[in-house]
Design an enzyme around this catalytic site. Structure first.
Site, PDB file in Angstrom:
ATOM      1  N   SER A  71      69.266  18.424 -10.772  1.00 40.77           N
ATOM      2  CA  SER A  71      68.662  19.328  -9.792  1.00 40.77           C
ATOM      3  C   SER A  71      69.587  20.528  -9.647  1.00 40.77           C
ATOM      4  O   SER A  71      70.778  20.446  -9.961  1.00 40.77           O
ATOM      5  CB  SER A  71      68.455  18.610  -8.454  1.00 40.77           C
ATOM      6  OG  SER A  71      69.630  17.950  -8.052  1.00 40.77           O
ATOM      7  N   GLU A 104      70.814  23.902  -7.202  1.00 41.67           N
ATOM      8  CA  GLU A 104      70.832  24.474  -5.853  1.00 41.67           C
ATOM      9  C   GLU A 104      70.976  25.998  -5.892  1.00 41.67           C
ATOM     10  O   GLU A 104      71.772  26.529  -6.666  1.00 41.67           O
ATOM     11  CB  GLU A 104      72.009  23.859  -5.076  1.00 41.67           C
ATOM     12  CG  GLU A 104      72.084  24.322  -3.638  1.00 41.67           C
ATOM     13  CD  GLU A 104      73.052  23.481  -2.825  1.00 41.67           C
ATOM     14  OE1 GLU A 104      73.001  22.233  -2.883  1.00 41.67           O
ATOM     15  OE2 GLU A 104      73.863  24.088  -2.099  1.00 41.67           O
ATOM     16  N   THR A 109      69.375  26.595   0.045  1.00 42.37           N
ATOM     17  CA  THR A 109      70.198  26.349   1.233  1.00 42.37           C
ATOM     18  C   THR A 109      69.651  27.061   2.467  1.00 42.37           C
ATOM     19  O   THR A 109      68.817  27.965   2.384  1.00 42.37           O
ATOM     20  CB  THR A 109      71.668  26.769   1.016  1.00 42.37           C
ATOM     21  OG1 THR A 109      71.699  28.171   0.788  1.00 42.37           O
ATOM     22  CG2 THR A 109      72.288  26.039  -0.149  1.00 42.37           C
ATOM     23  N   ALA A 166      73.924  28.364   8.252  1.00 42.82           N
ATOM     24  CA  ALA A 166      74.395  27.679   9.454  1.00 42.82           C
ATOM     25  C   ALA A 166      73.750  28.322  10.670  1.00 42.82           C
ATOM     26  O   ALA A 166      73.588  29.536  10.733  1.00 42.82           O
ATOM     27  CB  ALA A 166      75.911  27.783   9.533  1.00 42.82           C
ATOM     28  N   HIS A 191      66.706  23.155   2.237  1.00 44.44           N
ATOM     29  CA  HIS A 191      67.712  22.505   3.075  1.00 44.44           C
ATOM     30  C   HIS A 191      67.314  22.821   4.513  1.00 44.44           C
ATOM     31  O   HIS A 191      66.722  23.857   4.787  1.00 44.44           O
ATOM     32  CB  HIS A 191      69.112  23.075   2.820  1.00 44.44           C
ATOM     33  CG  HIS A 191      69.643  22.784   1.460  1.00 44.44           C
ATOM     34  ND1 HIS A 191      70.986  22.726   1.193  1.00 44.44           N
ATOM     35  CD2 HIS A 191      69.018  22.553   0.281  1.00 44.44           C
ATOM     36  CE1 HIS A 191      71.164  22.450  -0.097  1.00 44.44           C
ATOM     37  NE2 HIS A 191      69.990  22.352  -0.668  1.00 44.44           N
ATOM     38  N   ASP A 231      76.710  23.776   9.702  1.00 48.09           N
ATOM     39  CA  ASP A 231      77.910  24.237  10.404  1.00 48.09           C
ATOM     40  C   ASP A 231      77.515  25.383  11.316  1.00 48.09           C
ATOM     41  O   ASP A 231      76.517  26.050  11.084  1.00 48.09           O
ATOM     42  CB  ASP A 231      78.951  24.751   9.394  1.00 48.09           C
ATOM     43  CG  ASP A 231      79.581  23.594   8.634  1.00 48.09           C
ATOM     44  OD1 ASP A 231      79.904  22.579   9.261  1.00 48.09           O
ATOM     45  OD2 ASP A 231      79.734  23.733   7.409  1.00 48.09           O
ATOM     46  N   LYS A 258      72.692   7.602   8.002  1.00 48.78           N
ATOM     47  CA  LYS A 258      71.652   8.524   7.513  1.00 48.78           C
ATOM     48  C   LYS A 258      70.638   7.765   6.655  1.00 48.78           C
ATOM     49  O   LYS A 258      69.441   8.012   6.723  1.00 48.78           O
ATOM     50  CB  LYS A 258      72.290   9.673   6.720  1.00 48.78           C
ATOM     51  CG  LYS A 258      73.276  10.507   7.542  1.00 48.78           C
ATOM     52  CD  LYS A 258      73.614  11.833   6.883  1.00 48.78           C
ATOM     53  CE  LYS A 258      74.998  11.868   6.304  1.00 48.78           C
ATOM     54  NZ  LYS A 258      75.446  13.249   5.957  1.00 48.78           N
ATOM     55  N   PHE A 306      86.533  28.583  -1.069  1.00 45.68           N
ATOM     56  CA  PHE A 306      85.450  27.653  -0.769  1.00 45.68           C
ATOM     57  C   PHE A 306      85.977  26.239  -0.555  1.00 45.68           C
ATOM     58  O   PHE A 306      85.586  25.541   0.371  1.00 45.68           O
ATOM     59  CB  PHE A 306      84.580  27.555  -2.027  1.00 45.68           C
ATOM     60  CG  PHE A 306      83.244  28.212  -1.942  1.00 45.68           C
ATOM     61  CD1 PHE A 306      83.042  29.354  -1.204  1.00 45.68           C
ATOM     62  CD2 PHE A 306      82.163  27.663  -2.640  1.00 45.68           C
ATOM     63  CE1 PHE A 306      81.800  29.941  -1.166  1.00 45.68           C
ATOM     64  CE2 PHE A 306      80.930  28.251  -2.607  1.00 45.68           C
ATOM     65  CZ  PHE A 306      80.755  29.386  -1.867  1.00 45.68           C
ATOM     66  N   HIS A 338      73.676  17.093  -9.499  1.00 45.22           N
ATOM     67  CA  HIS A 338      73.117  18.196  -8.701  1.00 45.22           C
ATOM     68  C   HIS A 338      74.047  19.398  -8.889  1.00 45.22           C
ATOM     69  O   HIS A 338      75.225  19.325  -8.545  1.00 45.22           O
ATOM     70  CB  HIS A 338      73.070  17.776  -7.222  1.00 45.22           C
ATOM     71  CG  HIS A 338      72.558  18.838  -6.307  1.00 45.22           C
ATOM     72  ND1 HIS A 338      71.232  19.224  -6.264  1.00 45.22           N
ATOM     73  CD2 HIS A 338      73.186  19.614  -5.368  1.00 45.22           C
ATOM     74  CE1 HIS A 338      71.064  20.178  -5.359  1.00 45.22           C
ATOM     75  NE2 HIS A 338      72.241  20.429  -4.797  1.00 45.22           N
TER      76      HIS A 338
HETATM   77  P1  FAD Z   1      76.623  14.863   9.281  1.00 45.67           P
HETATM   78  O1  FAD Z   1      76.234  13.818   8.322  1.00 45.67           O
HETATM   79  O2  FAD Z   1      75.896  14.948  10.575  1.00 45.67           O
HETATM   80  O3  FAD Z   1      78.186  14.713   9.526  1.00 45.67           O
HETATM   81  C1  FAD Z   1      78.943  15.709  10.212  1.00 45.67           C
HETATM   82  C2  FAD Z   1      80.275  15.162  10.673  1.00 45.67           C
HETATM   83  O4  FAD Z   1      80.104  14.314  11.799  1.00 45.67           O
HETATM   84  C3  FAD Z   1      81.032  14.306   9.661  1.00 45.67           C
HETATM   85  O5  FAD Z   1      82.394  14.521   9.880  1.00 45.67           O
HETATM   86  C4  FAD Z   1      80.661  12.871  10.002  1.00 45.67           C
HETATM   87  O6  FAD Z   1      81.688  11.979   9.656  1.00 45.67           O
HETATM   88  C5  FAD Z   1      80.416  12.964  11.502  1.00 45.67           C
HETATM   89  N1  FAD Z   1      79.221  12.230  11.935  1.00 45.67           N
HETATM   90  C6  FAD Z   1      78.060  12.021  11.261  1.00 45.67           C
HETATM   91  N2  FAD Z   1      77.172  11.363  11.999  1.00 45.67           N
HETATM   92  C7  FAD Z   1      77.766  11.133  13.200  1.00 45.67           C
HETATM   93  C8  FAD Z   1      77.343  10.518  14.390  1.00 45.67           C
HETATM   94  N3  FAD Z   1      76.114   9.998  14.495  1.00 45.67           N
HETATM   95  N4  FAD Z   1      78.228  10.472  15.443  1.00 45.67           N
HETATM   96  C9  FAD Z   1      79.465  11.018  15.335  1.00 45.67           C
HETATM   97  N5  FAD Z   1      79.918  11.624  14.207  1.00 45.67           N
HETATM   98  C10 FAD Z   1      79.083  11.696  13.173  1.00 45.67           C
HETATM   99  N6  FAD Z   1      75.479  23.701   5.164  1.00 45.67           N
HETATM  100  C11 FAD Z   1      74.603  24.633   5.611  1.00 45.67           C
HETATM  101  O7  FAD Z   1      74.847  25.252   6.661  1.00 45.67           O
HETATM  102  N7  FAD Z   1      73.463  24.929   4.921  1.00 45.67           N
HETATM  103  C12 FAD Z   1      73.125  24.276   3.779  1.00 45.67           C
HETATM  104  O8  FAD Z   1      72.083  24.540   3.180  1.00 45.67           O
HETATM  105  C13 FAD Z   1      74.025  23.265   3.285  1.00 45.67           C
HETATM  106  N8  FAD Z   1      73.741  22.552   2.177  1.00 45.67           N
HETATM  107  C14 FAD Z   1      74.574  21.524   1.781  1.00 45.67           C
HETATM  108  C15 FAD Z   1      74.220  20.743   0.671  1.00 45.67           C
HETATM  109  C16 FAD Z   1      75.037  19.695   0.259  1.00 45.67           C
HETATM  110  C17 FAD Z   1      74.627  18.870  -0.926  1.00 45.67           C
HETATM  111  C18 FAD Z   1      76.248  19.424   0.960  1.00 45.67           C
HETATM  112  C19 FAD Z   1      77.146  18.310   0.511  1.00 45.67           C
HETATM  113  C20 FAD Z   1      76.603  20.195   2.063  1.00 45.67           C
HETATM  114  C21 FAD Z   1      75.776  21.248   2.495  1.00 45.67           C
HETATM  115  N9  FAD Z   1      76.082  22.024   3.616  1.00 45.67           N
HETATM  116  C22 FAD Z   1      75.212  23.008   4.040  1.00 45.67           C
HETATM  117  C23 FAD Z   1      77.314  21.802   4.364  1.00 45.67           C
HETATM  118  C24 FAD Z   1      77.093  20.843   5.544  1.00 45.67           C
HETATM  119  O9  FAD Z   1      76.125  21.353   6.420  1.00 45.67           O
HETATM  120  C25 FAD Z   1      78.417  20.684   6.252  1.00 45.67           C
HETATM  121  O10 FAD Z   1      79.305  19.940   5.468  1.00 45.67           O
HETATM  122  C26 FAD Z   1      78.333  20.115   7.667  1.00 45.67           C
HETATM  123  O11 FAD Z   1      79.599  20.282   8.288  1.00 45.67           O
HETATM  124  C27 FAD Z   1      77.994  18.646   7.715  1.00 45.67           C
HETATM  125  O12 FAD Z   1      76.675  18.404   7.427  1.00 45.67           O
HETATM  126  P2  FAD Z   1      76.162  16.893   7.232  1.00 45.67           P
HETATM  127  O13 FAD Z   1      74.720  16.956   7.079  1.00 45.67           O
HETATM  128  O14 FAD Z   1      76.969  16.214   6.192  1.00 45.67           O
HETATM  129  O15 FAD Z   1      76.554  16.326   8.676  1.00 45.67           O
END
Ligand code: FAD
Length: 278
Positions: free
Chosen positions: A7, A9, A40, A43, A68, A100, A157, A208, A258
């Site tokens: 895939s 991105e 994507t 944030a 996303h 973020d 998740k 990055f 990916h």
């Molecule tokens: P989560 O899974 O919610 O985790 C966030 C943090 O909180 C982690 O440290 C985790 O350990 C902790 N956590 C998780 N669940 C809980 C809970 N229930 N209670 C307490 N703590 C918890 N960012 C963008 O802004 N736009 C994008 O399009 C984008 N695309 C991405 C695509 C990929 C493949 C990846 C790997 C990252 C991408 N990101 C993107 C970055 C991502 O949004 C950031 O890394 C963000 O900080 C975390 O997102 P997450 O969905 O992993 O968060």
């Protein structure tokens, strides 16, 4: 390797020139028969309309497209509206994230909505309509309280209904394989696809990587450093290294790849062709 899932991105370009370029790039990359293209989402929802616009254009071209999505500062109502727009447009896969905060937003602001809560929200309102991808971090998310906890949150998740995960990029196969083993011990049996970042520019990559917690091994830093601004030499090294890296991941059992294309045709095309020719 021919039938391994790949895939690609993209990010939504901000200029007309960027959008035209992306049209050419996706048309070419589609010849490699990816399972899907993902787009994507900024944030805090800052590129919400950009993402929607690009996704619309791609669906018109009959490309399998996965937006996303994250709550950012949105209310449940506006999030649901967007999810329904995607559903009505024919989208059947979403990459569900926490996202973020946009940099510079500063000050106290609303707690971000965790990805497991977004997955739960999408499942609650749209059942099994969407294939849901979530993010995974073989080298640990920068804000995670620890290695074990981060895997437990990933499990959360999947328990909420995610189908598979795409990883943050990394350059060390051991980090991925160890992570997969630890996930299995935690009861995760869904596929976790390695995210692949092509190497083309040392300065950008280093910036990055520091921000997202991906480690560039010392020897790679030193090697890239030694090329100075010889972009051809960096590109040649990057293509060779990443091609072998992908082969090792697949040989070790990775279910697919990916690619973070950065909206460029190369080096992703060359890397995919290299691994497919072996
Ligand atoms: P989560 O899974 O919610 O985790 C966030 C943090 O909180 C982690 O440290 C985790 O350990 C902790 N956590 C998780 N669940 C809980 C809970 N229930 N209670 C307490 N703590 C918890 N960012 C963008 O802004 N736009 C994008 O399009 C984008 N695309 C991405 C695509 C990929 C493949 C990846 C790997 C990252 C991408 N990101 C993107 C970055 C991502 O949004 C950031 O890394 C963000 O900080 C975390 O997102 P997450 O969905 O992993 O968060």
């Amino acid at each position: 390797m021919q039938d391994t899932r790949i895939s690609f991105e993209f990010f939504p370009p901000k200029t007309e020139k960027g959008r035209e370029k992306l049209k050419r790039v996706r048309k070419e990359l589609n010849k490699l028969q990816p399972e899907f293209f993902s787009v994507t989402y900024g944030a805090g929802g800052s590129t919400r309309d950009n993402t929607l616009g690009i996704v619309k254009g791609m669906l018109k071209e009959k490309l399998p497209t996965a937006p996303h999505l994250s709550f950012g500062g949105d209310s449940e109502d506006s999030m649901l509206e967007l999810i329904n727009i995607y559903k009505d447009m024919g989208v059947n896969r979403i990459v569900a994230l926490r996202g973020d905060r946009p940099s510079g937003m500063g000050g106290p602001s609303k707690q971000l909505v965790y990805a497991n809560e977004l997955v739960e929200f999408i499942r609650k309102h749209t059942g099994d309509h969407f294939q849901l991808e979530v993010a995974a971090y073989p080298e640990v998310h920068p804000e995670a309280p620890g290695y074990v906890q981060d895997i437990r949150y990933l499990k959360g998740k999947f328990d909420a209904g995610a189908n598979s995960a795409l990883t943050q990029y990394f350059f060390n196969t051991d980090a991925y394989f160890y992570f997969i083993d630890e996930c299995a011990k935690e009861g995760i049996d869904q596929p976790i696809y390695p995210g692949i970042m092509p190497i083309t520019n040392f300065v950008n990559l280093a910036r990055f990587s520091d921000a997202c917690g991906a480690e560039i091994p010392r020897w790679i830093r030193k090697k890239l450093d030694s090329y100075g601004d010889n972009v051809e030499a960096i590109a040649a090294f990057g293509e060779e290294f990443i091609s072998r890296f992908c082969e090792k991941l697949l040989a070790g059992g990775a279910p697919g790849l990916h690619f973070y294309t950065m909206n460029n045709l190369e080096p992703t095309t060359t890397i995919v062709n290299n691994i497919r020719s072996n």
